[in-house]
Design a protein around this motif. Structure first.
Motif, PDB file in Angstrom:
ATOM      1  N   ASN A  77       0.891  -1.153   0.136  1.00 30.73           N
ATOM      2  CA  ASN A  77      -0.060   0.056  -0.181  1.00 30.73           C
ATOM      3  C   ASN A  77       0.850   1.371  -0.096  1.00 30.73           C
ATOM      4  N   LEU A  78       2.249   1.003   0.231  1.00 28.43           N
ATOM      5  CA  LEU A  78       3.020   2.296   0.370  1.00 28.43           C
ATOM      6  C   LEU A  78       4.344   2.235  -0.377  1.00 28.43           C
ATOM      7  N   SER A  91      30.325  21.914   1.277  1.00 27.74           N
ATOM      8  CA  SER A  91      30.276  22.774   2.232  1.00 27.74           C
ATOM      9  C   SER A  91      29.003  23.095   2.663  1.00 27.74           C
ATOM     10  N   SER A  92      27.996  22.845   1.787  1.00 30.12           N
ATOM     11  CA  SER A  92      26.675  23.338   2.228  1.00 30.12           C
ATOM     12  C   SER A  92      26.098  22.544   3.346  1.00 30.12           C
ATOM     13  N   MET A  93      24.802  22.735   3.561  1.00 31.29           N
ATOM     14  CA  MET A  93      24.394  22.032   4.792  1.00 31.29           C
ATOM     15  C   MET A  93      23.594  20.585   4.513  1.00 31.29           C
ATOM     16  N   PRO A  94      24.161  19.704   5.530  1.00 32.40           N
ATOM     17  CA  PRO A  94      23.663  18.248   5.244  1.00 32.40           C
ATOM     18  C   PRO A  94      22.120  18.171   5.175  1.00 32.40           C
ATOM     19  N   LYS A  95      21.348  17.367   4.588  1.00 36.61           N
ATOM     20  CA  LYS A  95      20.038  17.031   4.337  1.00 36.61           C
ATOM     21  C   LYS A  95      19.758  15.689   4.463  1.00 36.61           C
ATOM     22  N   LYS A  96      18.447  15.456   4.988  1.00 39.71           N
ATOM     23  CA  LYS A  96      17.725  14.166   4.912  1.00 39.71           C
ATOM     24  C   LYS A  96      16.303  14.430   4.216  1.00 39.71           C
ATOM     25  N   PHE A  97      15.620  13.669   3.616  1.00 42.73           N
ATOM     26  CA  PHE A  97      14.400  13.615   3.173  1.00 42.73           C
ATOM     27  C   PHE A  97      13.556  12.337   3.434  1.00 42.73           C
ATOM     28  N   PHE A  98      12.338  12.424   3.779  1.00 43.17           N
ATOM     29  CA  PHE A  98      11.508  11.479   3.838  1.00 43.17           C
ATOM     30  C   PHE A  98      10.206  11.481   2.980  1.00 43.17           C
ATOM     31  N   ILE A  99       9.768  10.693   2.166  1.00 41.51           N
ATOM     32  CA  ILE A  99       8.530  10.706   1.371  1.00 41.51           C
ATOM     33  C   ILE A  99       7.630   9.405   1.542  1.00 41.51           C
ATOM     34  N   GLN A 100       6.591   9.668   1.908  1.00 41.64           N
ATOM     35  CA  GLN A 100       5.713   8.221   2.164  1.00 41.64           C
ATOM     36  C   GLN A 100       4.486   8.497   0.992  1.00 41.64           C
ATOM     37  N   TRP A 101       4.561   7.643   0.110  1.00 40.12           N
ATOM     38  CA  TRP A 101       3.697   7.514  -1.050  1.00 40.12           C
ATOM     39  C   TRP A 101       2.538   6.688  -0.910  1.00 40.12           C
ATOM     40  N   GLU A 102       1.222   7.000  -1.093  1.00 34.91           N
ATOM     41  CA  GLU A 102       0.265   5.951  -0.910  1.00 34.91           C
ATOM     42  C   GLU A 102      -0.055   5.572  -2.321  1.00 34.91           C
ATOM     43  N   ARG A 103      -0.007   4.307  -2.373  1.00 39.84           N
ATOM     44  CA  ARG A 103      -0.089   3.773  -3.697  1.00 39.84           C
ATOM     45  C   ARG A 103      -1.462   3.925  -4.708  1.00 39.84           C
ATOM     46  N   GLN A 104      -1.638   3.901  -5.689  1.00 40.89           N
ATOM     47  CA  GLN A 104      -2.873   4.098  -6.561  1.00 40.89           C
ATOM     48  C   GLN A 104      -4.108   3.005  -5.841  1.00 40.89           C
ATOM     49  N   MET A 105      -3.489   2.072  -5.762  1.00 40.15           N
ATOM     50  CA  MET A 105      -4.633   0.779  -5.414  1.00 40.15           C
ATOM     51  C   MET A 105      -5.180   0.993  -4.027  1.00 40.15           C
ATOM     52  N   LYS A 109      -7.503   5.851  -7.003  1.00 36.52           N
ATOM     53  CA  LYS A 109      -7.599   7.007  -8.246  1.00 36.52           C
ATOM     54  C   LYS A 109      -6.623   6.361  -9.131  1.00 36.52           C
ATOM     55  N   ASP A 110      -6.342   7.019 -10.283  1.00 39.49           N
ATOM     56  CA  ASP A 110      -5.419   6.657 -11.321  1.00 39.49           C
ATOM     57  C   ASP A 110      -3.893   6.982 -11.069  1.00 39.49           C
ATOM     58  N   ARG A 111      -3.865   7.610 -10.024  1.00 45.26           N
ATOM     59  CA  ARG A 111      -2.626   8.005  -9.622  1.00 45.26           C
ATOM     60  C   ARG A 111      -2.630   8.173  -8.012  1.00 45.26           C
ATOM     61  N   GLY A 112      -1.508   7.614  -7.531  1.00 46.85           N
ATOM     62  CA  GLY A 112      -1.297   7.567  -5.874  1.00 46.85           C
ATOM     63  C   GLY A 112      -1.044   9.064  -5.383  1.00 46.85           C
ATOM     64  N   ARG A 113      -0.836   9.215  -4.414  1.00 47.75           N
ATOM     65  CA  ARG A 113      -0.495  10.557  -3.672  1.00 47.75           C
ATOM     66  C   ARG A 113       0.434  10.570  -2.581  1.00 47.75           C
ATOM     67  N   CYS A 114       1.079  11.681  -2.384  1.00 49.19           N
ATOM     68  CA  CYS A 114       2.077  11.841  -1.243  1.00 49.19           C
ATOM     69  C   CYS A 114       1.586  11.942  -0.085  1.00 49.19           C
ATOM     70  N   LYS A 115       1.708  11.213   0.904  1.00 51.34           N
ATOM     71  CA  LYS A 115       0.902  11.144   2.006  1.00 51.34           C
ATOM     72  C   LYS A 115       1.769  12.288   3.159  1.00 51.34           C
ATOM     73  N   GLN A 116       3.142  11.886   3.065  1.00 52.95           N
ATOM     74  CA  GLN A 116       4.068  12.716   3.883  1.00 52.95           C
ATOM     75  C   GLN A 116       5.365  13.066   2.999  1.00 52.95           C
ATOM     76  N   GLY A 117       5.761  14.263   3.179  1.00 58.99           N
ATOM     77  CA  GLY A 117       7.289  14.523   2.642  1.00 58.99           C
ATOM     78  C   GLY A 117       7.761  15.500   3.493  1.00 58.99           C
ATOM     79  N   THR A 118       8.969  15.177   3.880  1.00 55.65           N
ATOM     80  CA  THR A 118       9.519  16.216   5.037  1.00 55.65           C
ATOM     81  C   THR A 118      11.133  16.029   4.755  1.00 55.65           C
ATOM     82  N   ILE A 119      11.586  17.400   4.852  1.00 55.02           N
ATOM     83  CA  ILE A 119      13.155  17.448   4.984  1.00 55.02           C
ATOM     84  C   ILE A 119      13.848  17.952   6.012  1.00 55.02           C
TER      85      ILE A 119
END
Length: 288
Positions: A77-78, A91-105, A109-119
């Motif tokens: 499902n994800l 030299s620039s700032m370290p980064k982490k990102f997290f994406i949780q994508w709800e699958r289309q099933m 819908k004919d396309r899934g959606r991003c449930k959570q996106g954080t950096i």
């Protein structure tokens, strides 16, 4: 989205706590961030080619290179994607990102959606947390996750290529270029090359998805600043200096045209890969 919807969204954004606000462009415009996100996009392209279509079993990948680490987990499902930039020797700032994508099933819908996106951004020991669900810097990543989602089901995304959305600001820039090329000093081979560039922009703008972040930036920079600045600067010259710079300007336009043709070739290659992938899925499912 209309003008008033956009203004309302901007107004509501200002009322949100900092961790729920869309990440500021200034935090992602450095070269290291561009390389990081481009690396994530490239790996997603590789993962799409390697996935096991039609499988209900969880799938996962991990890849590390030059201080960048990308994790991808696929569940029924994800789709979970995360990335870590250790910033070794940068030299620039370290980064982490997290994406949780709800699958289309699941999304039905004919396309899934991003449930959570954080950096999370480490600014000299101070952690900055921001939302990336609506950040244009992550558009290429979301488009590839959507393609991954469809590929897992052996389907093709609908409604994305037949009526693609183009940034209205870029359309305005195209109109501005057409006005610039109508000036009398823009004539002969300069006019023909400028017109060919405009036609190439019209072809490439609806299909920027296969290009990586840096390549999309090149296209937009060329359209919004480089080409208009070159042409308006040339128009402002005296006739004598226009004649002296005519050949240099022509060569610059040729190089821009060559670059856009290379990007269009990459886009066509991406279309071919999608068709080949769907043919491979069909062969696995129906060859007896």
């Amino acid at each position: 989205m209309g003008l008033f919807d956009s203004l309302e969204s901007q107004w509501l954004e200002k009322l949100l706590p900092p961790q729920y606000k869309t990440v500021e462009p200034a935090l992602l415009q450095d070269a290291s961030s561009t390389s990081f996100l481009t690396y994530a996009e490239r790996l997603l392209d590789e993962f799409i080619d390697k996935l096991d279509p039609g499988s209900d079993k969880p799938q996962k990948w991990k890849r590390s290179e030059q201080g960048y680490t990308i994790y991808l987990k696929i569940r029924r499902n994800l789709i979970l994607l995360s990335g870590y930039d250790s910033q070794k020797n940068r030299s620039s700032m370290p980064k982490k990102f997290f994406i949780q994508w709800e699958r289309q099933m699941v999304a039905k819908k004919d396309r899934g959606r991003c449930k959570q996106g954080t950096i999370l951004i480490n600014d000299r020991g101070r952690i900055i947390k921001r939302n990336i669900k609506r950040s244009p810097f992550f558009t290429g990543i979301y488009q590839r996750i959507r393609l991954l989602d469809h590929s897992l089901l052996g389907t093709s995304p609908t409604g994305t290529s037949s009526s693609p959305a183009i940034d209205p600001l870029l359309l305005n820039q195209l109109d501005n270029l057409k006005r610039i090329t109508s000036h009398s000093p823009i004539k002969g081979v300069i006019h023909s090359r400028s017109t060919r560039l405009i036609n190439l922009f019209q072809k490439i703008l609806p299909e920027l998805e296969p290009l990586d972040l840096e390549e999309r930036h090149v296209v937009k920079r060329m359209l919004t600043t480089e080409l208009p600045d070159l042409l308006t600067g040339y128009i402002s010259l005296s006739p004598e200096n226009q004649e002296l710079r005519h050949q240099d300007l022509f060569q610059a336009l040729c190089k821009m045209e060559l670059t856009l043709h290379e990007f269009l070739d990459k886009i066509e290659g991406n279309r071919l890969s999608k068709v080949d992938h769907l043919l491979k899925v069909s062969k696995l499912r129906y060859d007896k």
